[in-house]
Design a protein around this motif. Structure first.
Motif, mmCIF file in Angstrom:
data_model
loop_
_atom_site.group_PDB
_atom_site.id
_atom_site.type_symbol
_atom_site.label_atom_id
_atom_site.label_comp_id
_atom_site.label_asym_id
_atom_site.label_seq_id
_atom_site.Cartn_x
_atom_site.Cartn_y
_atom_site.Cartn_z
ATOM 1 N N GLU A 172 41.248 9.113 -64.220
ATOM 2 C CA GLU A 172 41.909 10.048 -63.398
ATOM 3 C C GLU A 172 42.265 9.984 -61.941
ATOM 4 N N ARG A 173 41.136 9.306 -61.344
ATOM 5 C CA ARG A 173 41.158 9.102 -59.917
ATOM 6 C C ARG A 173 42.082 7.926 -59.597
ATOM 7 N N GLN A 174 42.142 6.866 -60.563
ATOM 8 C CA GLN A 174 43.232 5.869 -60.376
ATOM 9 C C GLN A 174 44.632 6.247 -60.743
ATOM 10 N N ALA A 175 44.749 7.139 -61.432
ATOM 11 C CA ALA A 175 46.217 7.799 -61.793
ATOM 12 C C ALA A 175 46.665 8.583 -60.537
ATOM 13 N N LYS A 176 45.865 9.028 -59.745
ATOM 14 C CA LYS A 176 46.230 9.979 -58.541
ATOM 15 C C LYS A 176 46.345 8.863 -57.301
ATOM 16 N N ILE A 177 45.672 7.826 -57.220
ATOM 17 C CA ILE A 177 45.894 6.929 -55.841
ATOM 18 C C ILE A 177 45.764 5.626 -56.450
ATOM 19 N N GLY A 178 46.086 4.965 -57.327
ATOM 20 C CA GLY A 178 46.455 3.674 -58.093
ATOM 21 C C GLY A 178 47.572 3.319 -57.547
ATOM 22 N N HIS A 179 47.933 1.971 -57.693
ATOM 23 C CA HIS A 179 48.947 1.512 -57.547
ATOM 24 C C HIS A 179 50.325 1.416 -58.530
ATOM 25 N N GLY A 180 49.920 2.072 -59.593
ATOM 26 C CA GLY A 180 50.890 2.135 -60.854
ATOM 27 C C GLY A 180 50.667 1.158 -62.009
ATOM 28 N N ASP A 181 50.809 1.395 -62.957
ATOM 29 C CA ASP A 181 50.715 0.605 -64.122
ATOM 30 C C ASP A 181 51.405 -0.670 -64.078
ATOM 31 N N ARG A 182 50.945 -1.878 -64.173
ATOM 32 C CA ARG A 182 51.825 -2.892 -63.738
ATOM 33 C C ARG A 182 52.927 -3.462 -65.012
ATOM 34 N N SER A 183 52.794 -2.650 -66.115
ATOM 35 C CA SER A 183 53.647 -2.808 -67.110
ATOM 36 C C SER A 183 54.880 -2.086 -67.003
ATOM 37 N N GLU A 184 54.638 -1.034 -66.080
ATOM 38 C CA GLU A 184 55.651 0.239 -66.216
ATOM 39 C C GLU A 184 56.828 -0.341 -65.042
ATOM 40 N N LYS A 185 57.928 0.297 -65.266
ATOM 41 C CA LYS A 185 59.095 0.076 -64.444
ATOM 42 C C LYS A 185 58.919 0.668 -63.067
ATOM 43 N N ILE A 186 58.725 0.007 -61.886
ATOM 44 C CA ILE A 186 58.193 0.706 -60.610
ATOM 45 C C ILE A 186 59.580 0.847 -59.793
ATOM 46 N N ARG A 187 60.694 -0.125 -59.973
ATOM 47 C CA ARG A 187 61.744 -0.062 -59.071
ATOM 48 C C ARG A 187 63.093 -0.410 -59.753
ATOM 49 N N VAL A 223 68.552 1.384 -54.231
ATOM 50 C CA VAL A 223 67.304 1.233 -54.482
ATOM 51 C C VAL A 223 66.422 2.409 -54.951
ATOM 52 N N THR A 224 65.895 2.486 -55.984
ATOM 53 C CA THR A 224 65.064 3.599 -56.150
ATOM 54 C C THR A 224 63.479 3.218 -56.725
ATOM 55 N N ASP A 225 62.436 3.835 -55.963
ATOM 56 C CA ASP A 225 61.083 3.506 -56.338
ATOM 57 C C ASP A 225 60.897 4.370 -57.276
ATOM 58 N N HIS A 226 60.553 4.212 -58.406
ATOM 59 C CA HIS A 226 60.290 5.568 -59.440
ATOM 60 C C HIS A 226 59.052 6.150 -59.097
ATOM 61 N N ARG A 227 57.768 5.533 -58.498
ATOM 62 C CA ARG A 227 56.521 5.958 -58.427
ATOM 63 C C ARG A 227 56.611 7.006 -57.310
ATOM 64 N N ILE A 228 57.414 7.095 -56.275
ATOM 65 C CA ILE A 228 57.203 8.036 -55.174
ATOM 66 C C ILE A 228 58.642 8.703 -55.162
ATOM 67 N N GLY A 229 59.704 8.630 -56.148
ATOM 68 C CA GLY A 229 60.975 9.228 -55.751
ATOM 69 C C GLY A 229 61.784 9.091 -54.474
ATOM 70 N N TYR A 230 61.534 7.492 -54.159
ATOM 71 C CA TYR A 230 62.276 7.310 -53.055
ATOM 72 C C TYR A 230 63.411 6.610 -53.378
ATOM 73 N N THR A 231 64.549 6.901 -52.854
ATOM 74 C CA THR A 231 66.105 6.360 -52.935
ATOM 75 C C THR A 231 66.716 6.031 -51.930
ATOM 76 N N VAL A 232 67.282 4.922 -51.595
ATOM 77 C CA VAL A 232 67.780 4.330 -50.488
ATOM 78 C C VAL A 232 69.298 3.896 -50.920
ATOM 79 N N ALA A 277 57.155 3.949 -46.838
ATOM 80 C CA ALA A 277 57.078 5.291 -47.514
ATOM 81 C C ALA A 277 55.983 5.132 -48.574
ATOM 82 N N LEU A 278 56.037 4.042 -49.282
ATOM 83 C CA LEU A 278 54.594 3.849 -50.244
ATOM 84 C C LEU A 278 53.603 3.912 -49.562
ATOM 85 N N ILE A 279 53.273 3.192 -48.453
ATOM 86 C CA ILE A 279 51.822 3.350 -47.815
ATOM 87 C C ILE A 279 51.499 4.949 -47.286
ATOM 88 N N SER A 280 52.630 5.488 -46.813
ATOM 89 C CA SER A 280 52.389 6.846 -46.783
ATOM 90 C C SER A 280 52.182 7.659 -47.848
#
Length: 356
Positions: free
Chosen positions: A290-305, A314-323, A340-343
């Motif tokens: 549960e804690r890792q799901a909230k503050i982790g770096h994301g599943d390594r097997s998932e599509k992150i960007r 470019v879209t980072d799917h973990r944080i909804g960031y698009t530019v 944006a990711l660090i913040s």
């Protein structure tokens, strides 16, 4: 929070005094450690001074609000309103600075990029990602050293491993692990159809020997001839090294060094990083999903960007960031994305800690 800040300020001042001690100045190891600790506290102390100054300003303005002169009262009320708006923002910044630091943030990293889905296009994209990270490393003044690579005839790499050395490399690069997806028209596509391909990225903190108890009795070392694109032999001497960690089955190959000795040292360095990374993953599982799901770096097997070339997006799917700046991103201009990711993850961690 103020009590913690006072302790930090006292420690910061104490280090400043120690750095003028002739006994410490002559001890390079001790002086380096103290200087590093001082740098890590400097931003917090600076923000604390800013907070103290703002709070004093608010107290002074509160007194001026009662001044018999109308003009002074109006000016004080206006400035007091601005100061009250600044205060919560500054306190939030300080809370983020006080969050527990990742012990690996200051470390160098070993990055592995592999072409995945999409055949040649996936390998070409792996090469594009490598170039992107190289450009970013150059902008930060970091050093890059290729550990091992398997170039492809069509371009790019089916696999490339490299080390990035510099200041706090892992703190920036740790969010890059995962599956990166590209959408574009391959150069080999005559009909102009958009293809989707992927490459995977794995970022591991460099592990010190004391952090990983590597028993060489558990390691099998094989030698072979280094090869290039298409499998052709690059040299006839067995300078390439393959190390296998028997208990875990982890295999590392290195062939880009000039000698067997150099390749062996590089392979063992990568093996330690992989074993250390494996230990970190196990630790994260133990700390709770549960804690890792909230503050982790994301599943390594998932599509992150996703990197969409037709739309320069470019879209980072973990944080909804698009530019809409894909061209700049691929030239290594990653500061905005990384900020944006660090913040995002800092705020997630702050939210979890506040609710704990």
């Amino acid at each position: 929070m103020i009590d913690r800040l006072e302790v930090i300020r006292q420690r910061y001042n104490q280090i400043g005094e120690q750095l003028t001690d002739l006994n410490i100045v002559s001890d390079i190891k001790k002086m380096t450690a103290l200087s590093k600790e001082q740098r890590s506290l400097e931003k917090i102390v600076s923000k604390y001074d800013e907070l103290m100054k703002l709070q004093k300003e608010i107290e002074d303005l509160k007194e001026m609000v009662n001044d018999p002169e109308l003009e002074i009262r109006q000016m004080a009320e206006s400035e007091l309103e601005i100061a009250h708006e600044k205060l919560p923002q500054l306190e939030e910044e300080i809370k983020i600075l006080l969050l527990p630091k990742d012990p690996n943030d200051e470390k160098n990293v070993i990055v592995e990029i592999r072409g995945a889905a999409g055949g040649d296009e996936g390998n070409i994209f792996a090469g594009d990602l490598y170039r992107m990270y190289i450009k970013y490393a150059e902008s930060k003044g970091w050093k890059v050293e290729v550990v091992d690579s398997l170039p492809c005839e069509a371009g790019g790499f089916s696999q490339i491993s490299f080390m990035i050395s510099g200041e706090s490399v892992y703190s920036f690069m740790k969010y890059e692990s995962g599956s990166h997806r590209v959408q574009r028209v391959p150069s080999t596509e005559s009909a102009g159809r958009i293809h989707t391909s992927t490459a995977t990225v794995l970022v591991m903190p460099e592990a010190e020997e004391i952090e990983v108890d590597l028993d060489m009795n558990d390691v099998r070392i094989d030698t072979f001839c280094a090869s290039g694109p298409g499998g052709q032999c690059v040299n006839t001497t067995k300078s390439a090294i393959r190390v296998t960690h028997i208990p875990t089955g982890i295999v590392v190959s290195c062939q880009d060094g000039k000698s067997q000795h150099e390749n062996k040292a590089s392979a063992l360095k990568v093996l330690r990083a992989r074993l250390y990374d494996h230990m970190l993953q196990e630790k994260e599982k133990e700390e709770g999903a549960e804690r890792q799901a909230k503050i982790g770096h994301g599943d390594r097997s998932e599509k992150i960007r996703t990197y969409n070339y037709p739309q320069n997006r470019v879209t980072d799917h973990r944080i909804g960031y698009t530019v809409q700046q894909l061209d700049r991103i691929m030239e290594g201009r990653l500061d905005g994305l990384f900020e944006a990711l660090i913040s995002y993850y800092q705020k997630q961690q702050l939210s979890v800690d506040n609710n704990a």
